[in-house]
Design a protein around this motif. Structure first.
Motif, PDB file in Angstrom:
ATOM      1  N   LYS A  64      67.935 -19.893  36.494  1.00 22.03           N
ATOM      2  CA  LYS A  64      68.330 -19.994  35.086  1.00 22.03           C
ATOM      3  C   LYS A  64      69.304 -21.137  34.856  1.00 22.03           C
ATOM      4  O   LYS A  64      69.273 -21.787  33.824  1.00 22.03           O
ATOM      5  CB  LYS A  64      68.904 -18.662  34.608  1.00 22.03           C
ATOM      6  CG  LYS A  64      67.750 -17.694  34.355  1.00 22.03           C
ATOM      7  CD  LYS A  64      68.106 -16.531  33.480  1.00 22.03           C
ATOM      8  CE  LYS A  64      66.831 -15.792  33.115  1.00 22.03           C
ATOM      9  NZ  LYS A  64      66.979 -14.347  33.117  1.00 22.03           N
TER      10      LYS A  64
ATOM     11  N   LEU B  39      62.266 -22.107  38.700  1.00 21.17           N
ATOM     12  CA  LEU B  39      63.620 -22.625  38.480  1.00 21.17           C
ATOM     13  C   LEU B  39      64.624 -21.507  38.237  1.00 21.17           C
ATOM     14  O   LEU B  39      64.334 -20.529  37.547  1.00 21.17           O
ATOM     15  CB  LEU B  39      63.610 -23.595  37.285  1.00 21.17           C
ATOM     16  CG  LEU B  39      64.855 -24.460  37.113  1.00 21.17           C
ATOM     17  CD1 LEU B  39      65.020 -25.431  38.282  1.00 21.17           C
ATOM     18  CD2 LEU B  39      64.810 -25.225  35.795  1.00 21.17           C
TER      19      LEU B  39
ATOM     20  N   LEU C  53      57.764 -24.006  36.192  1.00 21.55           N
ATOM     21  CA  LEU C  53      59.096 -23.698  35.663  1.00 21.55           C
ATOM     22  C   LEU C  53      59.603 -22.313  36.063  1.00 21.55           C
ATOM     23  O   LEU C  53      60.810 -22.096  36.171  1.00 21.55           O
ATOM     24  CB  LEU C  53      59.090 -23.838  34.128  1.00 21.55           C
ATOM     25  CG  LEU C  53      60.449 -23.956  33.461  1.00 21.55           C
ATOM     26  CD1 LEU C  53      61.218 -25.158  34.010  1.00 21.55           C
ATOM     27  CD2 LEU C  53      60.289 -24.105  31.945  1.00 21.55           C
ATOM     28  N   ALA C  54      58.679 -21.388  36.335  1.00 18.65           N
ATOM     29  CA  ALA C  54      59.103 -20.032  36.718  1.00 18.65           C
ATOM     30  C   ALA C  54      59.910 -20.034  38.016  1.00 18.65           C
ATOM     31  O   ALA C  54      60.679 -19.114  38.272  1.00 18.65           O
ATOM     32  CB  ALA C  54      57.878 -19.128  36.871  1.00 18.65           C
TER      33      ALA C  54
ATOM     34  N   PRO D 142      60.851 -18.196  45.962  1.00 13.01           N
ATOM     35  CA  PRO D 142      60.611 -17.117  44.991  1.00 13.01           C
ATOM     36  C   PRO D 142      60.929 -17.595  43.563  1.00 13.01           C
ATOM     37  O   PRO D 142      61.753 -18.491  43.378  1.00 13.01           O
ATOM     38  CB  PRO D 142      61.605 -16.020  45.408  1.00 13.01           C
ATOM     39  CG  PRO D 142      62.004 -16.359  46.806  1.00 13.01           C
ATOM     40  CD  PRO D 142      61.914 -17.861  46.911  1.00 13.01           C
ATOM     41  N   HIS D 143      60.256 -16.986  42.602  1.00 10.73           N
ATOM     42  CA  HIS D 143      60.535 -17.330  41.199  1.00 10.73           C
ATOM     43  C   HIS D 143      62.020 -17.168  40.894  1.00 10.73           C
ATOM     44  O   HIS D 143      62.668 -16.256  41.406  1.00 10.73           O
ATOM     45  CB  HIS D 143      59.731 -16.423  40.251  1.00 10.73           C
ATOM     46  CG  HIS D 143      58.287 -16.815  40.155  1.00 10.73           C
ATOM     47  ND1 HIS D 143      57.346 -16.066  39.514  1.00 10.73           N
ATOM     48  CD2 HIS D 143      57.628 -17.915  40.615  1.00 10.73           C
ATOM     49  CE1 HIS D 143      56.173 -16.676  39.574  1.00 10.73           C
ATOM     50  NE2 HIS D 143      56.313 -17.784  40.253  1.00 10.73           N
ATOM     51  N   GLY D 144      62.537 -18.073  40.045  1.00  9.75           N
ATOM     52  CA  GLY D 144      63.938 -17.964  39.637  1.00  9.75           C
ATOM     53  C   GLY D 144      64.927 -18.373  40.715  1.00  9.75           C
ATOM     54  O   GLY D 144      66.103 -18.031  40.642  1.00  9.75           O
TER      55      GLY D 144
ATOM     56  N   ASP E 129      56.992 -13.301  45.044  1.00  9.97           N
ATOM     57  CA  ASP E 129      57.217 -12.689  43.735  1.00  9.97           C
ATOM     58  C   ASP E 129      56.469 -11.375  43.588  1.00  9.97           C
ATOM     59  O   ASP E 129      56.998 -10.414  43.041  1.00  9.97           O
ATOM     60  CB  ASP E 129      56.792 -13.672  42.640  1.00  9.97           C
ATOM     61  CG  ASP E 129      57.489 -14.987  42.827  1.00  9.97           C
ATOM     62  OD1 ASP E 129      58.728 -14.986  42.838  1.00  9.97           O
ATOM     63  OD2 ASP E 129      56.801 -15.996  43.018  1.00  9.97           O
TER      64      ASP E 129
ATOM     65  N   LYS F  35      63.758  -9.156  39.804  1.00  6.02           N
ATOM     66  CA  LYS F  35      64.437 -10.402  39.477  1.00  6.02           C
ATOM     67  C   LYS F  35      63.574 -11.194  38.502  1.00  6.02           C
ATOM     68  O   LYS F  35      62.372 -11.321  38.701  1.00  6.02           O
ATOM     69  CB  LYS F  35      64.638 -11.199  40.766  1.00  6.02           C
ATOM     70  CG  LYS F  35      65.679 -12.271  40.636  1.00  6.02           C
ATOM     71  CD  LYS F  35      65.964 -12.903  41.984  1.00  6.02           C
ATOM     72  CE  LYS F  35      66.915 -14.070  41.827  1.00  6.02           C
ATOM     73  NZ  LYS F  35      67.202 -14.718  43.095  1.00  6.02           N
ATOM     74  N   LYS F  36      64.189 -11.657  37.446  1.00 12.89           N
ATOM     75  CA  LYS F  36      63.395 -12.376  36.440  1.00 12.89           C
ATOM     76  C   LYS F  36      63.752 -13.863  36.409  1.00 12.89           C
ATOM     77  O   LYS F  36      64.916 -14.222  36.415  1.00 12.89           O
ATOM     78  CB  LYS F  36      63.644 -11.759  35.058  1.00 12.89           C
ATOM     79  CG  LYS F  36      63.014 -10.376  34.906  1.00 12.89           C
ATOM     80  CD  LYS F  36      62.265 -10.284  33.581  1.00 12.89           C
ATOM     81  CE  LYS F  36      61.233  -9.178  33.561  1.00 12.89           C
ATOM     82  NZ  LYS F  36      61.717  -7.870  33.950  1.00 12.89           N
ATOM     83  N   GLY F  37      62.738 -14.695  36.368  1.00 10.98           N
ATOM     84  CA  GLY F  37      62.952 -16.133  36.201  1.00 10.98           C
ATOM     85  C   GLY F  37      62.929 -16.472  34.723  1.00 10.98           C
ATOM     86  O   GLY F  37      63.100 -15.600  33.867  1.00 10.98           O
TER      87      GLY F  37
END
Lengths: 597, 196
Positions: free
Chosen positions: B88, B86, B83-84, B64-66, A324, A339-341
């Motif tokens: 969307k 996961l 949770l980060a 990686p996040h997301g 990240d 990229k956003k979670g």
């Protein structure tokens, strides 16, 4: 051939076995410990494997085996390399015959270490090659290459995985049988194997001539790779390469250059990568090693390329990278979307789960006994490296200092010389005592310091995963051996007062501490009780209705098995080991049960 | 198959076993698998996270996040903590039974997991399971891990079938616990398929 799903450390071990090693030595340290454990499990034929008493010993055992022509592997964590640096520095001058690879596992973060030092810098300081694997799969093949280069240039080479490579799992294809390579045996040659100033002078000149040659050789090494194209390039290595590659899956218009041999730097390779490049981002952990090398190259070749990294503030100077974080800095460098979670800004406060001494850990009882015995008296409590560093946590609060392996013993002496009226304690584990505690005790006796040595002897190397040591009576060859007695060592040194107590007997322990505190000179208390993680007691304490809910047990010792439910003190049966410490503290004798006594 | 699966819980809850069952089942179905465990200094009671990456295109050992398709959480706060990771449109399968921090008796924060579950439901698709209730017939909290794994397999989101996991349980669980582990796992699969 068969496939094995192993940790990065396992891959390193299996790679070394494929390379035909004859001898492996090392000292436990996260994240490196599983290498030797895997070798012990998979070794065939005459392979000798040992947990040496410390990293210096490991390096020296391997050095002479390598002088004899055998391939050798030495393993340690990065701070262990400091301990082994004395033999390694000289060995770099003398050189070796059989391939010798020194694995020094770095720990960016740091996650479980005292320092964020960079073994690549150590390689450059020692003037010896270093390999930097980016994945378990690569570690498996690269360590075999490392042995070849070591033999080709008659030099020990460093191999530095980082925590995330060491602890990642992957499938490795291995041969059913591996055999140590035959070796010639030691050939006496005092001009070669005996280090004198004359030899150091000559070999230093040879090394400085040789290293640029190795750099040229590394320029065509298969582990140094370049992919993609464009005016922007990312230079990276080790685990950071994996993070960068993960992000660049979606962006092929970027040059991705991987440096697997940071020292001697593959200058020609880097120069060819830099052709047509206007901007470079260096993504690496710990020191700005690649970045500094590129700056030197850009300077000496008058390249008009902008180089960004840690030195320019584009990459964080400390701490570990992640997929990240790499995505974050790459998106800024490339002008691409980050990229956003899921947005977690409104998440409820998370419970903290700090590391604590286990329920029933005998160290808790040892610390508590010293605390009780010294209540109201000026004392210094010097801690050391091991599970017992956790004695610093509340409510025990019994660690004033912690520096490095064995330091507590000598630091207690420094406090004595600055505050002679105080009582100075050193807490050291059994494995740490053998590793680097003994010389400190001799120092105290010789220099007439007053101190109390507390050996927390739980019969294992607990923190790093329960490795055996000289006091446990077994070794990595699977042999039952004579236990080295800490008591007899101390007696042999001439420590006048040595008491061995069971820390789970609080009265006896407090009395021992008080007795030692009343005496001058060096005193030792061996708190002997096995680590509950290996002795696995299944006893339980119970609380009777005599309990007055004063919560003294919880406030004083902070055992995780003492919990409150609906305001009342109770025992967590899933955690209690029946050590019985709480029952000895309870003012109304409400805690009993199937306890240790 | 390309899938990222994150398993999380508290030290002592069997996170590592659950992730080994998933990784080896996926390998036996012919997939390339990478995994990584992040365990801090705590022997018991610390946060434990296991990342399983199925497919050829996984380079980072940590998801990686997301990117995670599924989060299996054996504890509600640990689900939020991770949770980060996961996606969307990913799914979290969460045990609602909280594990209080070992320092809770010294420093009472009143943590009971409920806020975590409310928050999770507001943020992603999730299946919340009371593992205590689900495992009541098996007499121990030690089967929470396979029960929650069963729920995840039952939903079909892991891309792994019941039989393959059952075989892995036979191989990886000590003989005397195999039958109970299988029963707890199968009990979970029923909940999972009901939530498909």
């Amino acid at each position: 051939m068969r496939k094995e799903y192993v940790m990065g450390n396992g891959a390193i071990a299996l790679g070394a076995l494929e390379a035909g090693i004859h001898l492996v030595s090392g000292y436990p340290g996260t994240p490196s410990s599983e290498i030797i454990e895997t070798i012990s499990k998979y070794r065939q034929g005459s392979v000798h494997v040992e947990w040496s008493v410390n990293e210096k010993a490991a390096m020296e055992v391997a050095a002479s085996a390598s002088y004899s022509g055998a391939r050798t592997l030495v393993t340690m964590k990065q701070v262990g390399l400091n301990v082994a640096s004395d033999p390694l520095m000289s060995l770099a001058y003398v050189g070796i015959k059989g391939g010798m690879v020194v694995v020094s596992a770095d720990d960016p973060g740091p996650i479980s270490s005292q320092t964020e030092q960079d073994t690549r810098m150590f390689a450059s300081f020692c003037r010896i090659p270093v390999f930097d694997p980016s994945s378990p799969e690569e570690a498996f093949t690269m360590i075999q290459d490392a042995f070849d280069y070591s033999e080709k240039y008659h030099t020990p080479v460093l191999f530095r995985p980082t925590t995330r490579v060491c602890h990642a799992y992957a499938s490795i294809e291995i041969n059913e049988t591996t055999n140590p390579r035959p070796y010639e045996g030691f050939v006496k040659d005092s001009k070669k194997w005996v280090i004198f100033p004359r030899l150091s002078f000559l070999n230093h000149a040879m090394i400085e001539k040789r290293n640029p040659e190795i750099g040229r050789d590394f320029s065509s090494y298969s582990g140094n790779t370049v992919s993609g194209m464009g005016k922007k390039a990312v230079f990276t290595g080790g685990i950071s390469y994996s993070y960068v590659k993960e992000y660049l899956k979606d962006y092929p218009d970027v040059k991705l250059c991987k440096i697997s041999t940071p020292y001697p730097f593959p200058e020609q390779f880097a120069l060819s990568c830099l052709q047509g490049v206007e901007e470079v981002l260096c993504v690496e952990e710990l020191s700005p090693f690649i970045e500094s090398e590129l700056l030197k190259i850009a300077g000496s070749h008058n390249l008009s390329v902008k180089i960004y990294g840690k030195l320019t503030g584009h990459v964080c100077a400390s701490g570990e990278n992640s997929a990240d974080y790499a995505a974050d800095i790459l998106s800024k460098f490339l002008g691409t979307a980050a990229k956003k979670g899921i947005d977690l800004s409104a998440a409820p406060a998370l419970p903290l789960r700090p590391p604590v001494l286990c329920a029933g850990c005998p160290h808790r009882a040892s610390f508590y006994a010293v605390k009780k015995a010294m209540e109201g008296k000026k004392s210094y409590f010097c801690g050391d490296i091991g599970c017992y560093t956790l004695g610093n946590a509340m409510p025990l609060d019994m660690v004033d200092t912690c520096l490095c392996m064995g330091a507590g013993i000598t630091m207690a002496q420094g406090f004595h010389w600055t505050d002679p009226d105080s009582t100075c304690f050193a807490f050291v584990g059994d494995s740490t005592f053998f590793a680097s505690g003994m010389t400190g005790v001799v120092n105290a006796i010789y220099n007439e310091a007053d101190m109390i040595l507390c050996v927390l002897d739980n019969s294992t190397t607990a923190m790093t995963g329960h490795q055996p040591h000289p006091g446990t009576g077994r070794n990595m060859m699977g042999h039952i051996v004579d236990k080295v007695s800490i008591e007899k060592i101390l007696a042999g040194m001439g420590v006048p007062k040595i008491l061995t107590v069971d820390p789970l007997n609080l009265n006896e322990s407090v009395k021992a501490v008080q007795e030692c505190a009343s005496l001058k000179g060096v005193k030792a208390i061996i708190f002997k009780s096995p680590c509950i993680a290996i002795s696995k007691p299944e006893k339980q304490m119970t609380i009777s209705d005599k309990c007055i809910q004063c919560k003294k047990c919880i406030r004083e010792i902070g055992c995780p098995a003492l919990i409150t439910a609906e305001g009342k003190v109770c025992i967590d049966k899933g955690l209690c080991t029946g050590c019985g410490l709480c029952s000895q503290i309870c003012p109304v004798h409400a805690i009993g049960g199937d306890c240790h006594e | 198959m390309n899938k990222d699966i994150l398993v999380c819980g508290v030290g002592g809850q069997g996170t590592v076993l659950a992730s080994k069952l998933i990784a080896s089942a996926a390998m036996n179905l012919g997939n390339t698998v990478h995994s990584a465990e992040t365990i801090g200094m705590a022997q018991r009671g610390g946060s434990v996270t296991s990342h399983i990456r199925i497919g050829e295109q996984a380079y980072s050992p940590i998801i990686p996040h997301g990117n995670a398709d599924v989060i299996l959480a054996f504890e509600p706060a640990e689900a939020v903590r991770n949770l980060a990771y996961l996606k969307k449109d990913g799914i979290a399968i969460v045990n609602s039974v909280p594990v209080k921090p070992v320092t809770e008796s010294l420093n009472d924060t009143g943590y009971d997991g409920r806020d975590m579950i409310t928050y999770l439901k507001s943020k992603c698709e999730c299946i919340v399971v009371d593992a205590m209730e689900l495992c009541s017939g098996f007499g121990s909290t030690r089967y929470f891990n396979v029960a929650i794994l069963g729920v995840a397999v039952g939903t079909g989101k892991l891309g792994l079938d019941v039989e393959t996991i059952l075989k892995e349980i036979e191989v990886r669980v000590p003989a005397q616990f195999v039958d109970t582990n299988k029963d707890a796992f199968l009990a979970g699969t029923k909940v999972g398929s009901a939530n498909k």
